[in-house]
Design a protein around this motif. Structure first.
Motif, PDB file in Angstrom:
ATOM      1  N   GLU A  78       0.822  -1.204   0.000  1.00 31.31           N
ATOM      2  CA  GLU A  78       0.000   0.000   0.000  1.00 31.31           C
ATOM      3  C   GLU A  78       0.860   1.258   0.000  1.00 31.31           C
ATOM      4  O   GLU A  78       0.471   2.283  -0.550  1.00 31.31           O
ATOM      5  N   THR A 187       3.826  12.393   6.553  1.00 27.98           N
ATOM      6  CA  THR A 187       4.166  10.974   6.619  1.00 27.98           C
ATOM      7  C   THR A 187       3.552  10.186   5.484  1.00 27.98           C
ATOM      8  O   THR A 187       2.402  10.400   5.114  1.00 27.98           O
ATOM      9  N   SER A 190       2.624   5.368   8.621  1.00 29.09           N
ATOM     10  CA  SER A 190       2.859   5.500  10.047  1.00 29.09           C
ATOM     11  C   SER A 190       2.179   4.344  10.749  1.00 29.09           C
ATOM     12  O   SER A 190       1.047   4.000  10.433  1.00 29.09           O
TER      13      SER A 190
ATOM     14  N   GLN B 109      -6.623  -9.140   3.649  1.00 30.23           N
ATOM     15  CA  GLN B 109      -7.287  -8.111   4.444  1.00 30.23           C
ATOM     16  C   GLN B 109      -7.691  -8.660   5.808  1.00 30.23           C
ATOM     17  O   GLN B 109      -7.470  -8.013   6.827  1.00 30.23           O
ATOM     18  N   ALA B 112      -4.595  -9.063   7.903  1.00 25.93           N
ATOM     19  CA  ALA B 112      -4.036  -7.778   8.334  1.00 25.93           C
ATOM     20  C   ALA B 112      -4.879  -7.161   9.450  1.00 25.93           C
ATOM     21  O   ALA B 112      -4.337  -6.616  10.417  1.00 25.93           O
ATOM     22  N   VAL B 248      -1.951   4.077  16.174  1.00 25.26           N
ATOM     23  CA  VAL B 248      -2.164   5.002  15.070  1.00 25.26           C
ATOM     24  C   VAL B 248      -1.635   4.314  13.821  1.00 25.26           C
ATOM     25  O   VAL B 248      -0.514   3.818  13.824  1.00 25.26           O
ATOM     26  N   THR B 249      -2.446   4.243  12.775  1.00 25.80           N
ATOM     27  CA  THR B 249      -1.961   3.653  11.521  1.00 25.80           C
ATOM     28  C   THR B 249      -2.345   4.561  10.384  1.00 25.80           C
ATOM     29  O   THR B 249      -3.488   4.999  10.296  1.00 25.80           O
ATOM     30  N   LYS B 250      -1.384   4.824   9.507  1.00 24.72           N
ATOM     31  CA  LYS B 250      -1.689   5.572   8.294  1.00 24.72           C
ATOM     32  C   LYS B 250      -1.067   4.752   7.179  1.00 24.72           C
ATOM     33  O   LYS B 250       0.129   4.539   7.167  1.00 24.72           O
ATOM     34  N   ILE B 251      -1.904   4.245   6.273  1.00 23.96           N
ATOM     35  CA  ILE B 251      -1.383   3.334   5.252  1.00 23.96           C
ATOM     36  C   ILE B 251      -1.962   3.679   3.894  1.00 23.96           C
ATOM     37  O   ILE B 251      -3.130   3.991   3.757  1.00 23.96           O
ATOM     38  N   GLY B 252      -1.090   3.676   2.879  1.00 24.25           N
ATOM     39  CA  GLY B 252      -1.545   3.991   1.532  1.00 24.25           C
ATOM     40  C   GLY B 252      -1.623   5.492   1.327  1.00 24.25           C
ATOM     41  O   GLY B 252      -1.447   6.278   2.241  1.00 24.25           O
ATOM     42  N   ALA B 253      -1.883   5.900   0.116  1.00 27.92           N
ATOM     43  CA  ALA B 253      -2.040   7.309  -0.268  1.00 27.92           C
ATOM     44  C   ALA B 253      -0.714   8.076  -0.146  1.00 27.92           C
ATOM     45  O   ALA B 253       0.243   7.614   0.448  1.00 27.92           O
ATOM     46  N   ALA B 254      -0.720   9.275  -0.702  1.00 30.07           N
ATOM     47  CA  ALA B 254       0.489  10.095  -0.672  1.00 30.07           C
ATOM     48  C   ALA B 254       0.710  10.619   0.748  1.00 30.07           C
ATOM     49  O   ALA B 254      -0.090  10.378   1.635  1.00 30.07           O
ATOM     50  N   SER B 255       1.794  11.356   0.928  1.00 22.92           N
ATOM     51  CA  SER B 255       2.135  11.864   2.257  1.00 22.92           C
ATOM     52  C   SER B 255       1.018  12.688   2.862  1.00 22.92           C
ATOM     53  O   SER B 255       0.397  13.503   2.187  1.00 22.92           O
ATOM     54  N   CYS B 256       0.805  12.456   4.148  1.00 20.69           N
ATOM     55  CA  CYS B 256      -0.281  13.128   4.857  1.00 20.69           C
ATOM     56  C   CYS B 256       0.343  14.097   5.857  1.00 20.69           C
ATOM     57  O   CYS B 256       1.221  13.723   6.612  1.00 20.69           O
ATOM     58  N   SER B 257      -0.109  15.355   5.872  1.00 20.01           N
ATOM     59  CA  SER B 257       0.513  16.347   6.747  1.00 20.01           C
ATOM     60  C   SER B 257       0.160  16.115   8.208  1.00 20.01           C
ATOM     61  O   SER B 257      -0.829  15.456   8.527  1.00 20.01           O
ATOM     62  N   MET B 261      -3.287  14.822  10.378  1.00 20.97           N
ATOM     63  CA  MET B 261      -3.261  13.755  11.390  1.00 20.97           C
ATOM     64  C   MET B 261      -3.830  14.283  12.706  1.00 20.97           C
ATOM     65  O   MET B 261      -4.580  13.590  13.386  1.00 20.97           O
TER      66      MET B 261
END
Lengths: 236, 282
Positions: A78, A187, A190, B109, B112, B248-257, B261
């Motif tokens: 991903e 990020t 994360s 899925q 995971a 906290v999980t951030k998965i996929g997509a472009a960078s997140c500011s 968050m």
């Protein structure tokens, strides 16, 4: 604490491996073998008409792959999806195999770093590179420790893995004297577990962001050295 | 002569250009199902839905329904932890809940999500595993926690975690007595406070999940299945009742500011509080 650092990485199966000194000041025993095959033919059912299909396989050090490895596969895939210029190779498959050689903590971060080096070596077009690092908040001292070993991980109150690309700009507040608060990080991936406060989370993100600059530098140097060696071999 | 223009009914347009159809809504600040971008779907929690299990619960978030049952069995402890029992959480996504899941071994899925929930339970020390010890080195309780999705409409993580926490809160295990290699459990047809015990949970982590859309740079709360399919990434935030973060999980997509968050964390705090109220009411 200044110990020598070694991250051994390897790329496409026919190329020789190389090991390089890492700029992070931590003894890191995690080493990893990682290979990329692609763009190659893909099974019809997995074929995407306008993009390349990314497939990641994570193999553990011992035993058969379990749910932890499946979760890592999903994380790596991903995260790479937006980075790989898959539109340039539609209806093909890119297979990435990650094999753990030695596990001394920070496995996921090492897997990310090895994967990006392998992709670079395979010549897969990318929008940007990424760099990953893990940090923990120690349960006794409440200190933030970068790149923990397995022993340190066992004493962690919370564990954080961050992945940053090399495109997001740093907007630093030059009026602020305290450099620690100046960076606004973006990020790519994360993952944090354990018990932690919002402040601890964002502080870890800042610290890891600075450490990842070193990882990006290392990747650049590693690729440069490899190309120089290849040039020498061609001309000798 | 006027050139004929292509006109579609909304449903045809949705099938041909799902991303564009969706964008038309989000630029106005709503979604096709009428929700605002930061709204969570109506949630219900029912406790004790399976009478034959030690503990159970059913959670509905919009169209997603998860039923969780906890079974306690006696087993030998692991060699490296002779005074601790263990928890085996599992999330099942079968063809029963949606046609996107095929029969056979668990999909990536499902694995995971199971692993993510396992880590939240383990790392935030929800349960002191020493409480599950019957006789050190010989017998411990193992809790099989099975969260089965019976209807899938996106956001399985929130629903499964809530169902698992509600089921664990609902667990009653008969008090055992250990005698020379056998376990005797007190008799009686019903479990009462004298002959059974409940689990002492150190905390109850609950979560809020958001979907990230790169092209429009929007973050939506609680994606349903159509939104999940066209989304680029996900953010999940788990908190306990004291407001401490448990995951906290951030998965996929472009960078997140960071500011995005931070907004998600604030939204997650409100949502988990609302979820807690719903769980405690029923």
């Amino acid at each position: 604490m200044s110990r020598l650092d070694r991250t051994r990485t390897s790329a496409h199966q026919l190329r020789p491996f190389f090991s390089s000194q890492n700029l992070l000041n931590r003894a890191d025993g995690s080493a990893q073998f990682d290979f990329v095959v692609g763009p190659a033919e893909v099974k019809l059912r997995d074929e995407k008409l306008d993009k390349a299909t990314l497939e990641v396989v994570v193999r553990p050090l011992v035993g058969l792959p379990g749910i932890k490895d499946k979760a890592r596969e999903q994380a790596i895939r991903e995260t790479l999806e937006p980075l790989v210029l898959s539109g340039l190779h539609p209806r093909t498959g890119i297979q990435i195999v990650v094999q753990t050689m030695k596990d001394d903590g920070s496995i996921l971060a090492t897997a990310f770093n090895a994967t990006i080096l392998a992709l670079l070596d395979a010549g897969i077009p990318l929008k940007s590179i990424l760099g990953a690092v893990t940090c923990i908040v120690d349960s006794e001292t409440n200190q933030i420790l970068l790149d923990p070993t397995s022993q340190e991980l066992a004493n962690a109150k919370s564990t954080h893995t961050f992945v940053f690309d090399n495109k997001s700009s740093i907007t630093s507040n030059t009026e602020s004297k305290d450099q620690e608060d100046a960076v606004e990080v973006a990020t790519l991936y994360s993952d944090s577990t354990g018990l932690f406060s919002e402040e601890e989370y964002f502080k870890c993100a800042q610290i890891c962001y600075k450490a990842v600059q070193a990882v990006h530098g290392f990747i650049r140097t590693a690729v440069q050295k490899k190309l120089e060696k290849e040039q020498q071999q061609i001309h000798s | 002569m006027a050139t004929p223009a292509f006109t579609f009914t909304p449903s045809t347009f949705q099938k041909l250009h799902p991303a564009e159809f969706f964008r038309r809504f989000t630029t106005e600040g709503v979604r096709p199902d009428g929700r605002l971008l930061d709204a969570f779907r109506p949630t219900t929690v029912h406790h004790g839905v399976i009478s034959t299990a030690n503990g159970s619960a059913m959670v509905r978030i919009g169209g997603t329904t998860v039923v969780c049952g906890v079974k306690a069995e006696v087993a030998e402890p692991k060699l490296d932890a002779p005074d601790q029992g263990y928890l085996v959480p599992n999330v099942e996504l079968s063809p029963m809940c949606s046609s996107k899941f095929r029969p056979g071994p668990p999909s990536e899925q499902a694995q995971a999500v199971s692993e993510a929930i396992n880590r939240v339970l383990k790392e935030s020390k929800v349960l002191d595993l020493k409480d599950l010890c019957i006789e050190e080195g010989k017998a411990v309780w193992v809790l099989y926690v099975d969260a089965v999705c019976v209807a899938y409409d996106g956001n399985i993580f929130d629903a499964a975690l809530a169902a698992i926490m509600a089921a664990l809160n609902n667990v009653r295990i008969r008090k055992p007595t250990y005698q020379e290699g056998t376990i005797k459990v007190s008799g009686g047809s019903t479990a009462t406070d004298e002959n059974s015990f409940t689990l002492k949970l150190a905390r109850t982590p609950l979560s809020a999940t958001f979907a990230i859309f790169d092209t429009t740079l929007t973050i939506l709360a609680d994606p349903n299945v159509t939104e999940e399919t066209i989304s680029d990434g996900q953010i999940s935030i788990a908190l306990d009742e004291t407001g401490q973060l448990c995951g906290v999980t951030k998965i996929g997509a472009a960078s997140c500011s960071q500011s995005a968050m931070k907004d998600c964390v604030q939204s997650a705090k409100k949502r988990t509080q609302q979820l807690r109220n719903i769980m405690n009411q029923q």
